[in-house]
Design an enzyme around this catalytic site. Structure first.
Site, mmCIF file in Angstrom:
data_model
loop_
_atom_site.group_PDB
_atom_site.id
_atom_site.type_symbol
_atom_site.label_atom_id
_atom_site.label_comp_id
_atom_site.label_asym_id
_atom_site.label_seq_id
_atom_site.Cartn_x
_atom_site.Cartn_y
_atom_site.Cartn_z
ATOM 1 N N ASP A 96 65.856 53.208 63.165
ATOM 2 C CA ASP A 96 64.438 52.882 63.254
ATOM 3 C C ASP A 96 64.261 51.767 64.270
ATOM 4 O O ASP A 96 64.376 50.588 63.950
ATOM 5 C CB ASP A 96 63.919 52.467 61.878
ATOM 6 C CG ASP A 96 62.408 52.502 61.799
ATOM 7 O OD1 ASP A 96 61.757 52.747 62.829
ATOM 8 O OD2 ASP A 96 61.873 52.302 60.692
ATOM 9 N N ALA A 97 64.000 52.165 65.513
ATOM 10 C CA ALA A 97 63.847 51.211 66.601
ATOM 11 C C ALA A 97 62.458 51.258 67.222
ATOM 12 O O ALA A 97 62.049 50.326 67.907
ATOM 13 C CB ALA A 97 64.901 51.473 67.687
ATOM 14 N N LYS A 98 61.747 52.375 67.043
ATOM 15 C CA LYS A 98 60.363 52.556 67.515
ATOM 16 C C LYS A 98 60.198 52.178 68.979
ATOM 17 O O LYS A 98 59.232 51.495 69.363
ATOM 18 C CB LYS A 98 59.393 51.759 66.636
ATOM 19 C CG LYS A 98 59.362 52.228 65.179
ATOM 20 C CD LYS A 98 58.311 51.472 64.393
ATOM 21 C CE LYS A 98 58.230 51.932 62.948
ATOM 22 N NZ LYS A 98 59.424 51.545 62.150
ATOM 23 N N ARG A 99 61.099 52.643 69.808
ATOM 24 C CA ARG A 99 61.024 52.329 71.232
ATOM 25 C C ARG A 99 60.009 53.229 71.937
ATOM 26 O O ARG A 99 59.813 54.383 71.570
ATOM 27 C CB ARG A 99 62.393 52.485 71.890
ATOM 28 C CG ARG A 99 63.473 51.555 71.357
ATOM 29 C CD ARG A 99 63.100 50.081 71.542
ATOM 30 N NE ARG A 99 64.232 49.208 71.292
ATOM 31 C CZ ARG A 99 64.331 48.368 70.275
ATOM 32 N NH1 ARG A 99 63.365 48.303 69.371
ATOM 33 N NH2 ARG A 99 65.395 47.597 70.138
#
Length: 288
Positions: A96-99
């Site tokens: 879960d990095a939401k880049r």
């Protein structure tokens, strides 16, 4: 060499272990609750306990990158070891990095999380489409080439989300545009009756938004990550109302609810198994 597509691997894992994905969210309050210091050493003990508990026992595990990054390079090194440990256990990882960015910068993020040679590689990564769905193309293409997946933010449960996601342009909502892009990228999998490798993030607590916005999630062939179960108010029954015919595609996610059972690995594993069994029973009953 290209792996079996992520969607195919995820479908097999969900069938084997239940449609549940526990998180690894080592924020300060949880470290304290486990009797651990809010240091890199505490972070590593927390993360490795989660690897021991969840490895081989659940369909997928979602480490939250931010809680590792806050410790700088040593924290990122712990994240690398966490991903490696789950990989060795044969358990899928969703980082879960939401880049989200454009051009070569997006390509750099894609290489960091999806390239075969990267120490930070995961089986899938969360991405943000709010620079335009097309800006995600480097990640989408690299994921397809390496047998990995991406989960695109679509409907989030935070109160600020609807101001962007429900906004209308050219007669369609922003969320509908995201769904259309995911549908196009999953077209081949959909034609084969398979689960696609481009997923969507749709909060477990968005209520009637899917219906109100007229979104065809079932026709997207997308795996649907549904965060917010448990402590954030999401319930299995709520998932049925929110997702309807798309319920078999849902991968439920909870972090605090399961992690609160720690630090004993057996207790953590048991909490995750109960959540997975409850969701599996829900999906089975909905299809009966």
């Amino acid at each position: 060499m290209t792996q079996t597509p992520f969607g195919t691997r995820l479908r097999a894992a969900m069938d084997a272990h239940g449609p549940f994905c526990p998180g690894i969210d080592p924020h300060a309050a949880l470290l304290t609750a486990w009797g651990l210091p809010d240091t890199v050493d505490g972070l590593e003990r927390f993360a490795m306990t989660c690897v021991e508990a969840f490895g081989g026992a659940v369909a997928c595990v979602k480490p939250q990158s931010a809680f590792f990054e806050r410790f700088g390079s040593r924290g990122v090194a712990v994240l690398e070891r966490t991903l490696e440990g789950l990989r060795e256990a044969g358990t899928l990882t969703l980082l879960d990095a939401k880049r989200g960015d454009i051009g070569t910068t997006m390509a750099g993020y894609a290489e960091a999380y999806l390239a075969e040679h990267s120490p930070l590689r995961a089986d899938a990564v969360t991405v943000s489409p709010y620079l335009g769905y097309g800006s995600l193309r480097p990640a989408l293409d690299l994921a397809a080439a390496t047998g990995r997946g991406v989960f695109v933010l679509t409907l989030t449960s935070n109160p600020e989300g609807p101001s962007v996601q429900h906004a209308v342009r050219d007669g369609a909502t922003v969320a509908a545009g995201v769904v259309a892009g995911v549908c196009a990228d999953n077209a081949a999998a959909r034609a084969e009756g398979a689960l696609g490798s481009v997923g969507m993030v749709v909060g477990a607590t968005v209520g009637s938004a899917v219906h109100d916005l007229g979104l065809d999630l079932a026709g997207s062939a997308a795996p649907l990550l549904a965060p917010g179960l448990g402590a954030q108010g999401g319930t299995p029954e709520g998932l049925r109302r929110t997702f309807g015919d798309a319920l078999p595609q849902v991968l439920g996610n909870s972090s605090r609810e399961v992690l609160g059972a720690g630090p004993d690995p057996a207790a953590l594993r048991g909490a995750a198994r109960r959540a997975a069994d409850e969701l599996a029973t829900l999906v089975e009953a909905a299809g009966a």
